[in-house]
Design a protein around this motif. Structure first.
Motif, PDB file in Angstrom:
ATOM      1  N   VAL A 116       0.781  46.769  59.016  1.00  0.00           N
ATOM      2  CA  VAL A 116       1.816  47.578  58.364  1.00  0.00           C
ATOM      3  C   VAL A 116       2.969  46.660  57.976  1.00  0.00           C
ATOM      4  N   PHE A 117       3.304  46.646  56.691  1.00  0.00           N
ATOM      5  CA  PHE A 117       4.405  45.836  56.181  1.00  0.00           C
ATOM      6  C   PHE A 117       5.639  46.708  55.984  1.00  0.00           C
ATOM      7  N   VAL A 118       6.822  46.189  56.372  1.00  0.00           N
ATOM      8  CA  VAL A 118       8.070  46.930  56.177  1.00  0.00           C
ATOM      9  C   VAL A 118       9.219  45.952  55.941  1.00  0.00           C
ATOM     10  N   GLY A 119      10.141  46.328  55.057  1.00  0.00           N
ATOM     11  CA  GLY A 119      11.336  45.525  54.836  1.00  0.00           C
ATOM     12  C   GLY A 119      12.272  45.625  56.024  1.00  0.00           C
ATOM     13  N   VAL A 120      13.032  44.559  56.281  1.00  0.00           N
ATOM     14  CA  VAL A 120      13.892  44.509  57.475  1.00  0.00           C
ATOM     15  C   VAL A 120      15.315  44.107  57.111  1.00  0.00           C
ATOM     16  N   GLY A 121      16.282  44.897  57.584  1.00  0.00           N
ATOM     17  CA  GLY A 121      17.692  44.579  57.441  1.00  0.00           C
ATOM     18  C   GLY A 121      18.335  44.502  58.813  1.00  0.00           C
ATOM     19  N   ASP A 122      18.889  45.639  59.274  1.00  0.00           N
ATOM     20  CA  ASP A 122      19.457  45.704  60.624  1.00  0.00           C
ATOM     21  C   ASP A 122      18.386  45.624  61.701  1.00  0.00           C
ATOM     22  N   GLY A 123      17.190  46.077  61.395  1.00  0.00           N
ATOM     23  CA  GLY A 123      16.096  46.013  62.370  1.00  0.00           C
ATOM     24  C   GLY A 123      15.674  47.341  62.953  1.00  0.00           C
ATOM     25  N   THR A 124      16.350  48.428  62.559  1.00  0.00           N
ATOM     26  CA  THR A 124      16.057  49.714  63.195  1.00  0.00           C
ATOM     27  C   THR A 124      14.751  50.325  62.712  1.00  0.00           C
ATOM     28  N   ILE A 125      14.438  50.197  61.425  1.00  0.00           N
ATOM     29  CA  ILE A 125      13.192  50.795  60.938  1.00  0.00           C
ATOM     30  C   ILE A 125      11.982  50.099  61.552  1.00  0.00           C
ATOM     31  N   ILE A 126      12.002  48.771  61.588  1.00  0.00           N
ATOM     32  CA  ILE A 126      10.855  48.064  62.169  1.00  0.00           C
ATOM     33  C   ILE A 126      10.744  48.346  63.669  1.00  0.00           C
ATOM     34  N   SER A 127      11.887  48.510  64.332  1.00  0.00           N
ATOM     35  CA  SER A 127      11.858  48.904  65.745  1.00  0.00           C
ATOM     36  C   SER A 127      11.230  50.279  65.888  1.00  0.00           C
ATOM     37  N   GLY A 128      11.622  51.197  64.986  1.00  0.00           N
ATOM     38  CA  GLY A 128      11.098  52.551  65.039  1.00  0.00           C
ATOM     39  C   GLY A 128       9.598  52.604  64.830  1.00  0.00           C
ATOM     40  N   LEU A 129       9.103  51.838  63.860  1.00  0.00           N
ATOM     41  CA  LEU A 129       7.662  51.816  63.614  1.00  0.00           C
ATOM     42  C   LEU A 129       6.910  51.290  64.833  1.00  0.00           C
ATOM     43  N   CYS A 130       7.401  50.190  65.395  1.00  0.00           N
ATOM     44  CA  CYS A 130       6.746  49.631  66.591  1.00  0.00           C
ATOM     45  C   CYS A 130       6.739  50.641  67.731  1.00  0.00           C
ATOM     46  N   LYS A 131       7.862  51.327  67.938  1.00  0.00           N
ATOM     47  CA  LYS A 131       7.963  52.297  69.031  1.00  0.00           C
ATOM     48  C   LYS A 131       7.055  53.501  68.778  1.00  0.00           C
ATOM     49  N   GLY A 132       7.014  53.948  67.518  1.00  0.00           N
ATOM     50  CA  GLY A 132       6.174  55.090  67.203  1.00  0.00           C
ATOM     51  C   GLY A 132       4.706  54.818  67.452  1.00  0.00           C
ATOM     52  N   PHE A 133       4.228  53.661  67.025  1.00  0.00           N
ATOM     53  CA  PHE A 133       2.827  53.307  67.265  1.00  0.00           C
ATOM     54  C   PHE A 133       2.557  53.179  68.763  1.00  0.00           C
ATOM     55  N   MET A 134       3.511  52.585  69.480  1.00  0.00           N
ATOM     56  CA  MET A 134       3.347  52.420  70.918  1.00  0.00           C
ATOM     57  C   MET A 134       3.262  53.774  71.622  1.00  0.00           C
ATOM     58  N   GLU A 135       4.098  54.732  71.207  1.00  0.00           N
ATOM     59  CA  GLU A 135       4.101  56.036  71.866  1.00  0.00           C
ATOM     60  C   GLU A 135       2.794  56.790  71.621  1.00  0.00           C
TER      61      GLU A 135
END
Length: 393
Positions: free
Chosen positions: A225-244
């Motif tokens: 899964v590719f995602v653009g990164v700025g502050d880092g919250t969206i990529i953190s969210g994706l990682c957490k969502g898949f983990m959950e």
């Protein structure tokens, strides 16, 4: 029920109004994460592939209070075969949200949380998308909205702010300076903050994009899964969502998440690769991810390393090319911060048989400044008729 936990020292806190950071670690190092008792959560593979993000209510830290809640999320997951040199490519098009941005997932959480905390005022610092998202999604409530943005905000995003009736302060400063200014004013006044990373609840909205990718792909995780990164919250969210979802037994593996930044604004990548925390001036056409002081850097790096993913960079020219290629190949018009995902895929060495997903975080109409439209020739009616007469002959 949920608790808040410091990303650095693991100190836990009850979710009380005004609780944003760890008392011991402070800002940046002391960002908080929302944790749940997963053993008490009973869910099954019965989610609606077209349902809104609030169908995941058992994994959200707020209750639905507004009529807009069930209009957020449920954005299409498009499937293409034999494209961009790959057998199968998925495109999660969050430009289809209400404000045409992935940021709606976080804004609607902030609005509901402000309602639950009985706060009468909410504020946000943003390069544009988070601000316009908050202004539009909060417009129907009695809560006042104050927005702080760099004066360079794209006109499409500024237009959304203006029609939503928010109090707007375009400031002659960088996004990072605007962010600090907003906190100095908003938190002292006791307003509720929608600022990413400072507010731990926003990530909980952003993780729902990961849930939807899995549900809409029949519970088969893509390989990457590719995602653009700025502050880092969206990529953190994706990682957490898949983990959950893995934690809950809905999938047996997580996709490898790849964060993409412009090489002119890649502060988070440098930290991920081993550089100590620092700030720098950045400049890229992808304004939504032009962040030289990423506030969710600690959480993003931790989650991404646990995921097994990595960061990469692309040039602004590659981003511009990808905006056009994505549109003419798939019909998806992305803003620069979303098109970085295609630029990253084209630059990667991932085998063509692997299934990849590109997360498009914003609609291209948000920022058309990088599209060459001023030199388009105009024709008279007679010239058009003459053109097609010649073509037929």
């Amino acid at each position: 029920m949920h608790k808040l936990r410091c990303i650095s020292c693991n100190c836990e806190y009850d979710p009380k109004p005004g609780r944003y950071i760890c008392d011991h670690c402070g800002p940046l190092l002391g960002t908080l994460e929302v944790i749940y008792d997963y053993k008490s959560i009973k869910i099954s593979k019965e989610y609606d592939s077209k349902g809104s993000m609030f169908q995941f209510k058992d994994l959200l830290p707020v209750t639905s209070h507004t009529p807009l809640d069930h209009a957020i999320g449920g954005t299409p997951l498009l499937e293409f075969e034999n494209i961009f040199g790959y057998d199968r490519v998925l495109i999660k098009n969050d430009g289809m949200n209400l404000s045409a941005s992935y940021k709606d997932r976080a804004s609607i959480i902030a609005v509901n949380r402000a309602i639950e905390e009985n706060n009468s005022h909410i504020f946000c610092a943003s390069t544009g998308n988070a601000a316009s998202s908050l202004a539009l999604l909060n417009a129907h409530t009695d809560i006042s909205t104050t927005i702080f943005v760099p004066a360079t905000i794209p006109k499409g995003k500024l237009a959304q702010l203006m029609v939503a009736g928010a109090e707007i302060f375009p400031i002659k400063a960088s996004y990072d300076e605007v962010f600090d200014l907003s906190l100095n004013i908003g938190l002292k006044k006791g307003w509720y903050t929608r600022n990413s990373a400072i507010n731990p609840y926003l990530l909980e909205g952003k993780k729902t994009g990961a849930f939807e990718i899995i549900v809409q792909n029949d519970y088969i995780p893509p390989d990457y899964v590719f995602v653009g990164v700025g502050d880092g919250t969206i990529i953190s969210g994706l990682c957490k969502g898949f983990m959950e979802f893995r934690e809950l037994g809905l999938i047996d593996r997580v996709p490898t998440v790849i964060g993409v930044q412009s090489e002119n604004a890649c502060t988070l990548k440098k930290v991920f690769d081993g550089h100590e925390l620092f700030t720098e001036e950045v400049n890229t056409i992808a304004d939504s991810i032009a962040v030289g002081n990423p506030r969710d850097v600690v959480k993003a790096c931790k989650y991404l390393k646990e995921n097994g993913g990595y960061m990469m960079t692309v040039t602004d020219d590659e981003i511009t090319h990808s905006i056009e290629l994505l549109a003419k190949t798939t019909g998806v018009f992305s803003e620069p911060a979303g098109a970085v995902t295609l630029a990253g895929l084209l630059k990667s060495d991932i085998p063509r048989e692997k299934e990849v997903c590109l997360v498009i975080t914003g609609n291209g109409l948000k920022d058309t400044s990088n599209i060459q439209i001023n030199d388009v020739k105009s024709y008279s009616k007679e010239e058009v008729y003459e053109y097609f007469r010649k073509e037929q002959s």
